[in-house]
Design a protein around this motif. Structure first.
Motif, PDB file in Angstrom:
ATOM      1  N   ALA A 150       0.818  -1.199   0.000  1.00 50.68           N
ATOM      2  CA  ALA A 150       0.000   0.000   0.000  1.00 50.68           C
ATOM      3  C   ALA A 150       0.862   1.264   0.000  1.00 50.68           C
ATOM      4  O   ALA A 150       1.965   1.286   0.550  1.00 50.68           O
ATOM      5  N   HIS A 151       0.350   2.293  -0.645  1.00 48.68           N
ATOM      6  CA  HIS A 151       1.011   3.593  -0.597  1.00 48.68           C
ATOM      7  C   HIS A 151       0.310   4.474   0.441  1.00 48.68           C
ATOM      8  O   HIS A 151      -0.805   4.164   0.873  1.00 48.68           O
ATOM      9  N   TYR A 167      -2.685   4.436   4.809  1.00 52.70           N
ATOM     10  CA  TYR A 167      -2.276   3.533   3.750  1.00 52.70           C
ATOM     11  C   TYR A 167      -3.501   3.118   2.937  1.00 52.70           C
ATOM     12  O   TYR A 167      -4.576   2.868   3.486  1.00 52.70           O
ATOM     13  N   THR A 168      -3.314   3.049   1.642  1.00 50.73           N
ATOM     14  CA  THR A 168      -4.386   2.602   0.753  1.00 50.73           C
ATOM     15  C   THR A 168      -3.760   1.935  -0.463  1.00 50.73           C
ATOM     16  O   THR A 168      -2.532   1.897  -0.592  1.00 50.73           O
ATOM     17  N   ILE A 169      -4.585   1.377  -1.335  1.00 52.42           N
ATOM     18  CA  ILE A 169      -4.090   0.708  -2.534  1.00 52.42           C
ATOM     19  C   ILE A 169      -4.901   1.155  -3.738  1.00 52.42           C
ATOM     20  O   ILE A 169      -6.068   1.550  -3.602  1.00 52.42           O
ATOM     21  N   PRO A 170      -4.323   1.112  -4.948  1.00 57.63           N
ATOM     22  CA  PRO A 170      -5.091   1.430  -6.151  1.00 57.63           C
ATOM     23  C   PRO A 170      -6.320   0.531  -6.265  1.00 57.63           C
ATOM     24  O   PRO A 170      -6.267  -0.662  -5.971  1.00 57.63           O
ATOM     25  N   SER A 174     -11.329   6.385  -3.628  1.00 59.99           N
ATOM     26  CA  SER A 174     -10.560   7.573  -3.281  1.00 59.99           C
ATOM     27  C   SER A 174      -9.169   7.217  -2.758  1.00 59.99           C
ATOM     28  O   SER A 174      -8.746   7.656  -1.695  1.00 59.99           O
ATOM     29  N   SER A 175      -8.452   6.432  -3.556  1.00 59.72           N
ATOM     30  CA  SER A 175      -7.164   5.917  -3.091  1.00 59.72           C
ATOM     31  C   SER A 175      -6.023   6.932  -3.179  1.00 59.72           C
ATOM     32  O   SER A 175      -4.979   6.742  -2.539  1.00 59.72           O
ATOM     33  N   ASN A 176      -6.200   7.996  -3.950  1.00 64.12           N
ATOM     34  CA  ASN A 176      -5.118   8.973  -4.108  1.00 64.12           C
ATOM     35  C   ASN A 176      -5.212  10.139  -3.135  1.00 64.12           C
ATOM     36  O   ASN A 176      -4.223  10.822  -2.884  1.00 64.12           O
ATOM     37  N   ALA A 225     -12.871  -7.120   2.304  1.00 61.67           N
ATOM     38  CA  ALA A 225     -11.784  -7.602   3.147  1.00 61.67           C
ATOM     39  C   ALA A 225     -10.511  -6.768   2.977  1.00 61.67           C
ATOM     40  O   ALA A 225      -9.718  -6.624   3.915  1.00 61.67           O
ATOM     41  N   ARG A 226     -10.308  -6.198   1.786  1.00 62.40           N
ATOM     42  CA  ARG A 226      -9.147  -5.336   1.575  1.00 62.40           C
ATOM     43  C   ARG A 226      -9.250  -4.088   2.443  1.00 62.40           C
ATOM     44  O   ARG A 226      -8.270  -3.643   3.065  1.00 62.40           O
ATOM     45  N   ALA A 227     -10.463  -3.507   2.486  1.00 62.07           N
ATOM     46  CA  ALA A 227     -10.686  -2.311   3.287  1.00 62.07           C
ATOM     47  C   ALA A 227     -10.463  -2.583   4.770  1.00 62.07           C
ATOM     48  O   ALA A 227      -9.881  -1.762   5.487  1.00 62.07           O
ATOM     49  N   ILE A 228     -10.922  -3.735   5.220  1.00 62.52           N
ATOM     50  CA  ILE A 228     -10.784  -4.076   6.626  1.00 62.52           C
ATOM     51  C   ILE A 228      -9.314  -4.154   7.033  1.00 62.52           C
ATOM     52  O   ILE A 228      -8.906  -3.648   8.093  1.00 62.52           O
ATOM     53  N   LYS A 229      -8.493  -4.774   6.196  1.00 60.22           N
ATOM     54  CA  LYS A 229      -7.059  -4.857   6.501  1.00 60.22           C
ATOM     55  C   LYS A 229      -6.442  -3.463   6.591  1.00 60.22           C
ATOM     56  O   LYS A 229      -5.634  -3.184   7.494  1.00 60.22           O
TER      57      LYS A 229
END
Length: 328
Positions: A150-151, A167-170, A174-176, A225-229
């Motif tokens: 994650a960036h 931290y978020t991922i593409p 609203s990941s940017n 599940a990605r959001a939860i992590k």
């Protein structure tokens, strides 16, 4: 020339389901007619609940343990290139050396682009194409190192005047940068210290983390599940604690469980799901508290919300509005 099976888009025309047994299926449509022994994996809990497979797991391919003989994955039009590459890389580590990885690619996705990713992770990639689906049959895995994780982005809380890191991922919403709607919600709502706050559809956790920083006791909920992590990671990253739930709706919470319920709701989910969600928000909110949501200004959700309580428009800006609902 090979053709894809019309009824089973992960099979070739001459193949039968009994001759091509899928050990694990990742993010596939319910109409793929899989056997009961197939492990179905998806990071969308709502989709898994609709499918009701006998064996399932909510997560990404990188969360799966073990080795498989035959793995099936479906690519969707809205998938980010980063997510597709991440999943194919993970798949290459889950296939036994003599196994097979099949990727179903619908029209308008770009089968050539997906194949170029698969070519980096498998020694043999055979593409079969019809007017509908394209099917990639990948063999002889060449496991690669995972993609960078994650960036990070930053958010300046206008109320506390503090800087937060996320931290978020593409591919995440609203990941940017933190979107203008969420920012307006956080500028508008006042959170009393030690109040209990539920963030529904938390994404990577901006609303919940900001609420925690302002002194609230927070719970965060999402179906992804990605959001939860990411939400768990971002609470810890910013020095806060909270409860994070992988759930479709807050059904499990008792009535009047929270002082404040906040949400940037998934407006793409459909009217029935949204009406159920709004009703649940009000149900779990205490009579002295409030629900506050942010939506696009042109969306007329007030027609539903007035049936649930007293509705007030708290703010409007940048094409968004903040709607408050209090129990009548």
């Amino acid at each position: 020339m090979s053709r894809i099976h019309k009824t089973y888009p992960y099979l070739l025309a001459h193949e039968s389901p009994s001759s091509v047994l899928i050990d694990m299926a990742y993010r596939v449509n319910p109409d793929f007619n899989l056997t009961g022994s197939t492990l179905v994996v998806d990071y969308d809990l709502a989709k898994l609940k609709r499918m009701q497979p006998d064996k399932w797991m909510c997560g990404e391919l990188e969360d799966v343990e073990g080795l498989f003989n035959r793995l099936l994955m479906q690519v969707f039009q809205y998938d980010s290139p980063y997510q597709v590459q991440r999943d194919i890389l993970a798949a290459s580590k889950l296939i036994v050396p003599t196994g097979e990885f099949r990727v179903s690619v619908p029209p308008k996705v770009g089968a050539k682009r997906v194949k170029s990713i698969a070519d980096q992770c498998f020694q043999s990639v055979h593409a079969v194409k019809t007017k509908g689906e394209s099917l990639l049959i990948c063999r002889q895995p060449l496991p690669k190192d995972p993609l960078p994780g994650a960036h990070s982005i930053t958010y300046h809380d206008p109320v506390s005047d503090k800087e937060l890191k996320f931290y978020t991922i593409p591919g995440m919403f609203s990941s940017n940068n933190v979107d203008k709607g969420t920012d307006l919600l956080l500028q508008t709502v006042s959170l009393v210290k030690d109040s209990s706050v539920l963030d529904i559809g938390c994404g990577y956790g901006v609303i919940g983390v900001v609420a925690a920083m302002r002194g609230a006791t927070v719970s965060l909920l999402d179906v992804d599940a990605r959001a939860i992590k990411l939400a768990r990671r971002n609470l810890q990253l910013n020095g806060h604690s909270g409860k994070v739930y992988l759930k479709i709706q807050p059904y499990d919470f008792v009535d009047n469980a929270f002082d404040v319920v906040l949400s940037n709701p998934p407006t793409h989910a459909g009217s029935i799901t949204l009406q159920q969600l709004f009703s649940e928000m009000v149900r779990v909110c205490r009579p002295a508290g409030y629900v506050a949501i942010v939506v696009r200004e042109q969306l007329n959700y007030e027609k539903w919300l007035v049936k649930l309580g007293n509705v007030t428009i708290l703010a409007k800006a940048n094409g968004y509005k903040i709607i408050q609902i209090k129990k009548g």
